[in-house]
Design an enzyme around this catalytic site. Structure first.
Site, PDB file in Angstrom:
ATOM      1  N   CYS A   1       0.795  -1.231   0.000  1.00 37.98           N
ATOM      2  CA  CYS A   1       0.000   0.000   0.000  1.00 37.98           C
ATOM      3  C   CYS A   1       0.828   1.281   0.000  1.00 37.98           C
ATOM      4  O   CYS A   1       0.340   2.330  -0.404  1.00 37.98           O
ATOM      5  CB  CYS A   1      -0.957  -0.009   1.185  1.00 37.98           C
ATOM      6  SG  CYS A   1      -2.178  -1.351   1.110  1.00 37.98           S
TER       7      CYS A   1
ATOM      8  N   HIS B   1      -3.583   7.317   1.559  1.00 34.72           N
ATOM      9  CA  HIS B   1      -3.976   5.969   1.156  1.00 34.72           C
ATOM     10  C   HIS B   1      -5.379   5.676   1.664  1.00 34.72           C
ATOM     11  O   HIS B   1      -5.682   5.896   2.837  1.00 34.72           O
ATOM     12  CB  HIS B   1      -2.973   4.958   1.711  1.00 34.72           C
ATOM     13  CG  HIS B   1      -3.445   3.546   1.640  1.00 34.72           C
ATOM     14  ND1 HIS B   1      -3.940   2.980   0.482  1.00 34.72           N
ATOM     15  CD2 HIS B   1      -3.527   2.583   2.601  1.00 34.72           C
ATOM     16  CE1 HIS B   1      -4.289   1.727   0.724  1.00 34.72           C
ATOM     17  NE2 HIS B   1      -4.058   1.468   1.996  1.00 34.72           N
TER      18      HIS B   1
ATOM     19  N   ASN C   1     -10.669  -0.156  -1.555  1.00 33.19           N
ATOM     20  CA  ASN C   1      -9.255   0.052  -1.249  1.00 33.19           C
ATOM     21  C   ASN C   1      -8.427  -0.464  -2.422  1.00 33.19           C
ATOM     22  O   ASN C   1      -8.314  -1.664  -2.627  1.00 33.19           O
ATOM     23  CB  ASN C   1      -8.895  -0.696   0.043  1.00 33.19           C
ATOM     24  CG  ASN C   1      -7.430  -0.563   0.413  1.00 33.19           C
ATOM     25  OD1 ASN C   1      -6.621  -0.034  -0.347  1.00 33.19           O
ATOM     26  ND2 ASN C   1      -7.071  -1.046   1.586  1.00 33.19           N
TER      27      ASN C   1
END
Length: 358
Positions: free
Chosen positions: A122, A266, A296
């Site tokens: 991520c 993020h 996500n």
């Protein structure tokens, strides 16, 4: 790790998502097994409403190839001018060769164009920018294509596990600039936190879950190519570490928070981003969310949010924007960057992948 650069600019950003749009309301009786309360909690706390999911044949490299061709064709980018193609993905086509090498051939790039992958999750977009900015600043490269993202849906059991992740890939072009644009990076890792977010099976470590000191994992029935996450530990990590790293970056850059035009975090989930924003006392209008539209997207969530917010392809920027990119995730790793987007910056709204008919 802190670093600054002076003659590098992010010039183009695109994001590609697959065709299959899923409204999680339609999954109440399948994925959520009729549990309306659970579905409601996910919508409220995670912020999830829609996500895009690739079919079994479509990979991250397919989305990246599609976006790269848009970049080359629509913006007259000479692919022979690329010094490197770098790919950051957790869902490669093959264990070897690197996905960058695979795309190098698919895109018919010059043999002098470097090709390699970054194995980062991520935090991968900002880690990738740091590597690319370093390569350009030291004079070895002038133009680099960066493809970043995943098809996360392939990690999850479609019946037994709610899928909070979406599929998507970003395509970015980073170039040398004669004009100075000061950019600042602050990155870090804590490998002792690996056990809180990882994929236990599928590679070459014969994992004995009983040695991981994670009692919860033994009850999860994790299979090959499925992700284990201790949600509470990751929540605490992200909401503790990201505000600290954000402030460290601003201090290093000698930048007042009020000077920032946007902060792109993020998109792990809405609750995490909201807590980070509140702890830093950032105006919510300056920290847009996109998880409700895409889920996500892992490393691609920051560029997707950027594309969702700044469509400079249709509405050119009237001034240079000063933005922070804030990322955190598996590793455990985190990375923040303060960069400028000039008035020539091109960012297209998120595009839908159009699969070629065979």
């Amino acid at each position: 790790m802190q670093a600054s650069f002076g003659h590098v600019r992010l010039s183009h950003v695109l994001t590609i998502v697959p065709q299959n749009l899923i409204n999680i309301d339609n999954e109440l009786n399948t994925r959520y097994k009729g549990d309306a309360k659970k579905l409601s909690q996910i919508k409220k706390n995670v912020g999830l409403q829609y996500r895009y999911e690739a079919d079994q044949e479509t990979t991250a490299s397919d989305l990246g190839e599609y976006g790269a061709k848009i970049l080359f064709d629509e913006f007259q980018i000479d692919k022979n001018s690329l010094d490197a193609i770098i790919v950051c993905t957790q869902t490669p086509d093959f264990f070897m060769p690197p996905t960058a090498c695979y795309l190098h051939g698919k895109l018919n790039l010059n043999e002098k164009t470097l090709a390699f992958d970054i194995n980062q999750s991520c935090a991968g977009y900002v880690y990738g920018l740091y590597i690319i900015y370093s390569m350009i600043e030291n004079g070895s490269c002038k133009k680099i294509l960066f493809i970043c993202g995943d098809t996360w849906s392939k990690f999850y059991n479609p019946v037994n596990k709610p899928n909070l992740g979406g599929d998507g890939v970003s395509i970015s072009l980073i170039e040398y600039s004669q004009k100075e644009y000061k950019s600042y990076f602050d990155l870090g890792s804590n490998g002792k936190g690996l056990k809180y977010l990882f994929m236990p099976f599928g590679a070459f470590r014969n994992t004995n879950l009983k040695t991981m000191e994670e009692p919860e994992i033994l009850n999860k029935n994790i299979k090959e190519k499925q992700v284990y996450m201790n949600g509470l530990e990751i929540f605490n990590f992200a909401t503790r570490k990201e505000p600290m790293a954000f402030l460290q970056l601003l201090k290093y850059a000698n930048c007042d928070q009020n000077e920032l035009d946007y902060c792109f975090f993020h998109q792990a989930n809405k609750a995490i981003v909201d807590m980070i924003i509140n702890r830093l006392q950032i105006d919510h209008d300056k920290a847009p969310l996109s998880i409700n539209k895409y889920g996500n997207l892992g490393a691609a969530s920051i560029p997707a949010t950027l594309c969702d917010t700044i469509n400079s392809h249709e509405f050119p920027l009237q001034k240079t924007l000063k933005i922070v990119l804030g990322s955190f995730g598996a590793g455990l790793s985190w990375a923040n960057a303060l960069i400028s987007l000039d008035t020539n910056f091109i960012c297209k709204k998120v595009q839908i992948y159009q699969k070629e008919k065979k």
